[in-house]
Design an enzyme around this catalytic site. Structure first.
Site, mmCIF file in Angstrom:
data_model
loop_
_atom_site.group_PDB
_atom_site.id
_atom_site.type_symbol
_atom_site.label_atom_id
_atom_site.label_comp_id
_atom_site.label_asym_id
_atom_site.label_seq_id
_atom_site.Cartn_x
_atom_site.Cartn_y
_atom_site.Cartn_z
ATOM 1 C CB SER A 137 -1.083 7.943 12.236
ATOM 2 O OG SER A 137 -0.238 7.093 12.687
ATOM 3 C CD GLU B 138 -2.700 1.509 2.133
ATOM 4 O OE1 GLU B 138 -2.790 0.243 3.130
ATOM 5 O OE2 GLU B 138 -3.519 2.045 2.708
ATOM 6 C CD GLU C 272 1.947 11.544 13.813
ATOM 7 O OE1 GLU C 272 0.889 10.427 12.812
ATOM 8 O OE2 GLU C 272 1.614 12.972 13.796
#
Lengths: 398, 376
Positions: free
Chosen positions: A383, A243, A385
């Site tokens: 995310s 992805e 992060e």
């Protein structure tokens, strides 16, 4: 060292460009992704590519891939971005497809891969849960074996475009006693199965892109399990790495900056085109500079891939910088549009649905909605992060 | 496209890397920059011997047939070791002027001397009031017979205390800041009328204020056509910027690696500080900034031979992006080193200082952002 494409690659670019010019659906020209798209809009180009054999370029040739080099695939995506084409959705093509041909049974390959290639079967992804977003492994949806079926119960969320989906791939807990990452299985679910309920979530931009998906006593045949029971985390990680490749969106951002410059020549400030204002032009240049850096970083990664290194943790850099640039681009576009960023155009298409003439210039129509929508990019797909955590572990070794 | 280095470039890198590792340790460097000489001529001689000083010159000019990518490889290794020896002013700048604008006689006279290590150059382009505008010159060169007479004051001429020769920019005509009327001269530093005030720079190099008082030079001192030097200056300084960016990348790489290593060793609250996520993410942002800087340096280096606009856009992009990365990495490296980061004893502060001064050489971030805007 050199930055030039080979004559063969140039010829390939010409071929691709000609094919796109001839076959890309005219009514979707410069369409990109919008909050008001219909199912058929998403699939139109995918179906054309399916017939041509170009819908799944990165797959192995035996499963219908093109055999293109990473550079050719890059050229392909650049040429599509040049006209802001609506590209095949990733759920089938880049997510479940590679999992099925890598880990699935022969029956699963025969049953599911053709529909993904042709664009006839729409897939959705059942990963996230209300309590398990970035901490994916804490998911609670259960699949309990009952004879030759699994019985699935639980709730998924952020299920992108599930309202159109024929099939979904779900991560379910099959062994509640095992450690978090173990005891998870990767299961394919026909979305028409009784007990599957999809509820749209209205987003900031007024559109319905994601859903809550409720699974209540959903009975799924055991042959829909991919690979081995309780090994789903391995397949989930494999999928996530796929992805992330191609997530930089360089070509699309290039096109976005071109459009931004166009807008800023029409908009005025102190009687001058906005683009002549140094403060504004400086932000555009800064964005272009960061994008140039990202482009070369992506090409360096591609060159590595071409030399046989798989997409590694470096792809996290592409995710972080790519999404930051996409967000700043939509932010600057909103800024450029100025006053006419405010009128709300509704969540459904004004161009098709309503006789009322839109307020303000055409280029202002989707600026706010796109800006709102793009806030998702630093959150989804792991995310930013989480991407930093990946670099911390895999590259810095901390 | 191709991001591989040739076998020869790999060998150059390995050789230099070894030299820096074995002979250019932090303590040795500290001793050298504190000495009265301020540099190590014996290292210069070794660089000549290894062929480094001749690398970017064509074989016809007496060099080893390399180019911009070779200069990049070399400068990156120098950056890793904070090497102070004047490769940039001598080989890249003076060498660049000779290569692109020199007559056969000038090449013959100077390039061989550069390659053998016999001549050291400094490039006197900046002036107290000119900021980053190469055409904003108060230094004049007045025609006098077949030669010229130079008068003026050049600021922060890096490497001038070590130099045997100077390359000087001066106005031979036109108004201040005109694009035409700028010329380039090459002369020996001991030409009568040249005086210097030498000093140490904050990043451990040596520089001079250079004064020209009725300095008479012959026609053979002029490089390129009289009054049309600006395009040549822009080309050579763009090459210098690409090389400087490579040096900064080398320094950033080491500064980042040192910081990661330090965060593994240094304990607070009973655990290594590298286990704190707030610091981890900052080190990731440093790493990301470094990789982006490398990409822009490649882009600038590979675009040096392109048309003028493409070249300038890529070079300005690199100077902006690398400048921003250099600032971020320098500041964060010091912060994460805590108090040790601001001591003279730790190497990290010295990388920080070099990365800081980098911004002011050949145009800072704001200057190049403006140039990028103007070209866009």
């Amino acid at each position: 060292m050199n930055l030039e494409f080979t004559p063969e690659e140039q010829a390939f670019r010409e071929e691709v460009r000609a094919f796109i010019a001839e076959n890309y659906p005219k009514h979707l020209a410069d369409f990109g992704m919008r909050e008001d798209m219909a199912r058929e809009d998403f699939l139109a180009w995918h179906k054309v590519l399916g017939k041509k054999g170009w819908s799944v370029p990165a797959w192995p040739v035996e499963y219908g891939g093109t055999g293109w080099t990473p550079t050719q695939r890059y050229i392909w995506s650049e040429e599509n971005a040049r006209i802001n084409a609506v590209m095949p959705l990733p759920f089938g093509v880049s997510m479940v497809g590679p999992v099925i041909y890598t880990f699935g049974s022969e029956e699963q390959k025969a049953k599911h891969l053709p529909g993904i290639r042709s664009g006839e079967v729409w897939w959705c992804q059942g990963y996230s849960e209300p309590g398990a977003g970035s901490d994916l492994a804490s998911l609670k949806t259960t699949a309990v074996r009952d004879g030759d079926h699994y019985v699935i119960n639980g709730q998924k969320t952020w299920t992108t475009l599930a309202q159109y989906a024929d099939w979904g791939f779900f991560l379910c807990r099959t062994d509640p006693t095992a450690k978090q990452q173990e005891g998870i299985s990767f299961i394919l679910v026909d979305m028409k199965t009784p007990g599957v309920e999809v509820k749209p979530i209205k987003l900031l931009d007024g559109g319905y892109e994601v859903n809550e998906t409720w699974l209540t006593d959903v009975r799924v045949p055991v042959e829909n399990l991919v690979g081995q029971e309780n090994k789903g985390w391995t397949y989930a990680k494999f999928l996530l790495a796929h992805e992330r490749s191609g997530i930089a969106g360089v070509a699309r951002s290039k096109r976005g900056i071109e459009k931004l410059r166009e807008i800023a020549t029409h908009e005025t400030l102190d009687g001058q085109p906005l683009i002549k204002d140094f403060d504004f032009a400086k932000k555009v240049s800064q964005l272009e500079i960061d994008l140039a850096a990202l482009e070369i970083t992506e090409l360096r990664t591609l060159a590595g891939e071409q030399a046989g290194k798989g997409p590694g943790p470096e792809s996290s850099i592409l995710k972080i910088k790519g999404t930051e640039i996409q967000q700043r681009l939509t932010e600057l576009t909103l800024e450029a549009v100025g006053t006419y960023s405010a009128p709300y155009m509704g969540g459904v298409s004004n161009d098709n649905g309503s006789n009322e003439h839109p307020v303000g210039p055409d280029y202002a129509q989707h600026a706010a909605a796109t800006y709102f929508n793009m806030r998702k990019t630093s959150i989804y797909g792991g995310s930013n992060e989480i991407q930093r955590n990946i670099i911390t572990k895999m590259i810095l070794g901390l | 496209m191709d991001f591989n280095f040739t076998e020869e470039q790999g060998m150059v890198r390995d050789g230099l890397s070894r030299l820096v590792r074995e002979q250019y340790g932090f303590e040795e460097r500290r001793k050298a920059i504190a000495s009265s000489e301020g540099w190590r001529p014996e290292i210069w001689a070794q660089l000549a011997e290894l062929g480094i000083l001749g690398m970017p010159f064509s074989e016809a000019d007496g060099g080893f047939g390399g180019g911009a990518v070779d200069a990049m490889v070399i400068m990156e290794e120098f950056g890793k070791g904070l090497v102070v020896e004047p490769f940039l002013p001598t080989v890249v700048c003076a060498g660049g002027f000779l290569k692109h604008g020199g007559t056969a006689a000038q090449k013959e006279e100077h390039i061989g001397a550069i390659v053998s290590g016999g001549a050291v150059f400094a490039f006197a382009y900046a002036e107290p009031k000119g900021r980053y505008d190469y055409a904003d010159l108060e230094t004049t060169a007045k025609k006098d017979g077949s030669g010229y007479v130079l008068n003026g004051h050049k600021a922060v001429v890096i490497g001038a205390p070590w130099a045997s020769h100077l390359v000087v920019t001066a106005r031979t005509g036109g108004e201040r800041r005109d694009r035409s009327g700028v010329s380039v001269f090459v002369l020996a530093k001991d030409t009568p009328g040249v005086t210097t005030r030498d000093y140490v720079t904050v990043d451990g190099r040596r520089a001079s204020e250079v004064y020209f008082e009725n300095v008479a030079v012959g026609a053979e001192a002029l490089i390129g056509a009289e009054g049309e030097g600006l395009a040549l200056i822009e080309l050579v300084t763009d090459e210098a910027i690409a090389a400087l960016c490579a040096e900064a990348c080398g320094a950033m790489k080491v500064a980042h690696a040192m910081t990661v290593e330090y965060s593994r060793q240094r304990k607070q609250f009973g655990v290594p500080i590298g286990s704190f996520q707030v610091l981890q993410h900052r080190m990731v942002d440093m790493y990301t900034a470094y990789e982006q800087a490398v990409s822009l340096t490649y882009l600038a280096t590979l675009r040096l031979g392109s048309d003028e606009r493409t070249r300038k856009l890529a070079v300005s992009a690199a100077k902006v992006g690398v400048g921003q990365s250099a600032r971020l990495i320098g500041q964060e490296a010091v912060q994460i080193h805590g108090g040790n980061g601001v001591t003279d004893e730790y190497a990290i502060g010295h990388y920080f200082k070099r990365l800081t001064i980098f911004d002011s050489e050949f145009g800072n971030v704001d200057h190049h952002l403006k140039r990028h805007v103007a070209l866009s």
